[in-house]
Design a protein around this motif. Structure first.
Motif, short mmCIF file in Angstrom:
data_model
loop_
_atom_site.label_atom_id
_atom_site.label_comp_id
_atom_site.label_asym_id
_atom_site.label_seq_id
_atom_site.Cartn_x
_atom_site.Cartn_y
_atom_site.Cartn_z
N LYS A 40 0.83 -1.21 0.00
CA LYS A 40 0.00 0.00 0.00
C LYS A 40 0.87 1.26 0.00
N GLN A 41 2.00 1.21 0.70
CA GLN A 41 2.90 2.36 0.72
C GLN A 41 3.40 2.66 -0.70
N ARG A 42 3.87 1.63 -1.38
CA ARG A 42 4.37 1.83 -2.75
C ARG A 42 3.25 2.29 -3.68
N GLU A 43 2.06 1.68 -3.53
CA GLU A 43 0.93 2.02 -4.40
C GLU A 43 0.56 3.49 -4.30
N ILE A 44 0.48 4.00 -3.07
CA ILE A 44 0.01 5.39 -2.90
C ILE A 44 1.07 6.37 -3.39
N VAL A 45 2.35 6.05 -3.20
CA VAL A 45 3.41 6.91 -3.72
C VAL A 45 3.39 6.91 -5.24
N ASP A 46 3.34 5.73 -5.85
CA ASP A 46 3.31 5.63 -7.31
C ASP A 46 2.10 6.35 -7.90
N TYR A 47 0.95 6.22 -7.23
CA TYR A 47 -0.27 6.85 -7.73
C TYR A 47 -0.11 8.37 -7.79
N HIS A 48 0.39 8.96 -6.72
CA HIS A 48 0.52 10.42 -6.69
C HIS A 48 1.67 10.91 -7.57
N LEU A 49 2.71 10.11 -7.75
CA LEU A 49 3.77 10.51 -8.68
C LEU A 49 3.24 10.58 -10.11
N LYS A 50 2.29 9.72 -10.45
CA LYS A 50 1.72 9.71 -11.80
C LYS A 50 0.62 10.75 -11.98
N ASN A 51 -0.09 11.08 -10.91
CA ASN A 51 -1.31 11.86 -11.07
C ASN A 51 -1.34 13.20 -10.34
N ASN A 52 -0.30 13.51 -9.58
CA ASN A 52 -0.32 14.74 -8.79
C ASN A 52 0.95 15.54 -9.04
N SER A 53 0.84 16.64 -9.76
CA SER A 53 2.02 17.42 -10.13
C SER A 53 2.68 18.05 -8.91
N PHE A 54 1.86 18.46 -7.92
CA PHE A 54 2.45 19.01 -6.69
C PHE A 54 3.34 17.97 -6.03
N TYR A 55 2.84 16.74 -5.91
CA TYR A 55 3.63 15.72 -5.21
C TYR A 55 4.85 15.32 -6.03
N LYS A 56 4.72 15.28 -7.34
CA LYS A 56 5.86 14.93 -8.17
C LYS A 56 6.99 15.94 -7.98
N ASP A 57 6.65 17.23 -7.94
CA ASP A 57 7.66 18.26 -7.69
C ASP A 57 8.23 18.13 -6.28
N PHE A 58 7.37 17.88 -5.32
CA PHE A 58 7.81 17.75 -3.93
C PHE A 58 8.71 16.53 -3.76
N PHE A 59 8.38 15.44 -4.43
CA PHE A 59 9.12 14.17 -4.29
C PHE A 59 10.57 14.33 -4.76
N GLY A 60 10.76 15.04 -5.87
CA GLY A 60 12.10 15.37 -6.32
C GLY A 60 12.86 14.25 -7.01
N ARG A 61 12.19 13.11 -7.24
CA ARG A 61 12.82 12.00 -7.96
C ARG A 61 11.84 11.48 -9.00
N GLU A 62 12.34 10.72 -9.93
CA GLU A 62 11.48 10.21 -11.00
C GLU A 62 10.58 9.08 -10.54
N SER A 63 11.09 8.26 -9.60
CA SER A 63 10.31 7.08 -9.22
C SER A 63 10.63 6.66 -7.79
N PHE A 64 9.79 5.80 -7.26
CA PHE A 64 9.96 5.24 -5.91
C PHE A 64 11.12 4.26 -5.91
N SER A 65 11.99 4.35 -4.90
CA SER A 65 13.08 3.37 -4.76
C SER A 65 12.93 2.65 -3.43
N THR A 66 13.15 3.37 -2.34
CA THR A 66 12.95 2.79 -1.01
C THR A 66 12.09 3.74 -0.18
N TRP A 67 11.41 3.18 0.80
CA TRP A 67 10.53 4.01 1.64
C TRP A 67 11.33 5.08 2.38
#
Length: 435
Positions: A40-67
């Motif tokens: 569920k942790q990976r799912e929710i991160v991946d979902y917002h990286l794909k669908n939320n521009s604010f979170y993608k900018d905040f995340f600062g990386r292209e994809s999930f690696s480790t929690w």
């Protein structure tokens, strides 16, 4: 009729589906529960990286690696227009929109998708059933505030009626008001009390002075639930003696829902079904069980708005007996509020100032933090961090709100600061009495 369920269904919250999903989650064996959480942790991160521009900018990386590499967010990070933070496909009209209370001094507006909001309520209903309370049938004595404007007041009272709640407004907790509260208990068939710790405690002290036990005047009373502020051992003992029923501790926040709830063994069980709760140090590293740290929460299902590794502003300790499926909160540190005492004898819990701050919260990110201090019985100081000084109109709006919710003929001074002083734990206390 199932009043609780009806109230959610009228607002198009899918409570039936949420309850079925909750049952499936609770059926996952302990040995597979950590896997469920990781997925569920990976799912929710991946979902917002794909669908939320604010979170993608905040995340600062292209994809999930480790929690551990997922960035920790604070309330300040979320203090910008809600439209900038909503996930693709959601609007203010298709999601549940709420405001944090600002009890930590840092308010903001948030969104939940309607399933997540329903799942949160399913969790509350499940916990209340531990103590014989049925939200569909049990009448609640609610020690909370209430909006005093005509529209907000009527709206809240309609919600109370549908939800089997009867409001005991906490804006005035003088002895005369307590007498009226007691008469309501004598005339009504309340099953349980739910309210802010400081307000409920004041009523318990009033019962002690009257040499009365509440259950003897209201025989149907089964339970008292306190929330939003720390419950100390001596205060619990006083309440239980005054009310004649068990007192249980609830820990929640509007932006994430139920965080922890005490079971019949007085263990504070953390919600591990739709939340993932961590205790981190100042460098955002996980601390061992039994060690104090910052409480950081991930909403595992909220697709409307990312609440991922969110530092809620509290510190706490997880018990060494905790497991992935059954984390136990050993101690919650902070979350206390002082009481304001006015010249006319009126007693106002500090959390009343939540209803003042609501009137000045704007979804602009302009007001960052604030503290309200009582300097003398009739004077208050509001220290705030903002991009610019409060305008005369803003100051007047705050003064009018204080007159409405607290009292008239009070002096209010405003002081803009670059930073606000925090306590040892790093938490900002919204209301401080210097009397």
């Amino acid at each position: 009729m199932d009043w609780f369920k009806l109230s959610l269904q009228l607002n198009k919250f899918p409570i039936d589906r949420a309850q079925k999903i909750l049952e499936k989650i609770q059926a996952i064996p302990e040995e597979h529960y950590e896997t469920y959480l990781l997925e569920k942790q990976r799912e929710i991160v991946d979902y917002h990286l794909k669908n939320n521009s604010f979170y993608k900018d905040f995340f600062g990386r292209e994809s999930f690696s480790t929690w551990e590499n997922v960035p920790v967010m604070t309330k300040t990070d979320l203090q910008q227009k809600l439209e900038n933070r909503l996930t693709k496909g959601f609007t203010k009209y298709t999601a549940y929109i709420g405001k944090t209370s600002g009890s930590s001094g840092t308010p903001f507006i948030f969104a939940k998708d309607k399933f997540t909001h329903a799942l949160s309520w399913a969790g509350f209903q499940n916990r209340y059933q531990w103590h014989g309370i049925d939200l569909n049938k049990s009448l609640q004595a609610r020690f909370y505030g209430i909006p005093l404007d005509l529209y907000g007041n009527i709206q809240e009272r309609i919600k109370d009626r549908i939800s089997l709640r009867r409001r005991f407004p906490i804006f005035d907790l003088s002895e005369q008001k307590m007498e009226k509260f007691l008469k309501r208990f004598q005339k009504s068939n309340f099953s349980y009390i739910n309210g802010y710790t400081s307000a409920v405690l004041l009523f318990a002290r009033f019962m002690v002075t009257k040499n009365l036990v509440l259950k003897e005047v209201c025989p149907n009373l089964k339970l008292c639930i306190v929330t939003s502020e720390c419950l100390f051992k001596k205060d619990r003992e006083l309440m239980q003696a005054a009310f004649g029923v068990p007192v249980v501790n609830e820990y929640g926040a509007s932006e994430v829902g139920l965080i922890a709830f005490e079971d019949q063994n007085n263990e504070w069980i953390v919600n591990s079904e739709d939340l993932f709760v961590e205790i981190l140090d100042e460098e955002n590293k996980s601390v061992p069980s039994g060690t104090e740290g910052n409480i950081v929460i991930t909403s595992l299902y909220n697709k409307a708005h990312p609440i991922i590794r969110y530092k809620i502003g509290d510190t706490g300790i997880l018990s060494g007996k905790s497991t992935a499926k059954k984390p136990i909160l050993e101690k919650l540190i902070g979350r206390t509020n002082d009481i304001a005492k006015l010249p006319n004898g009126k007693v106002v819990p500090g959390l009343t100032f939540y209803y003042v701050t609501k009137s000045i919260i704007e979804d602009t990110g302009n007001i960052k933090e604030f503290i309200i201090k009582q300097i003398t019985p009739d004077s208050f100081s509001i220290e705030y961090v903002s991009q610019e000084d409060f305008s005369q109109d803003q100051q007047q709006k705050v003064i009018q709100a204080i007159e409405t919710y607290v009292g008239k003929n009070l002096q209010v001074n405003f002081e803009r600061k670059s930073t606000l002083k925090r306590n040892k734990s790093g938490k900002l206390k919204q209301f401080i009495s210097e009397l």
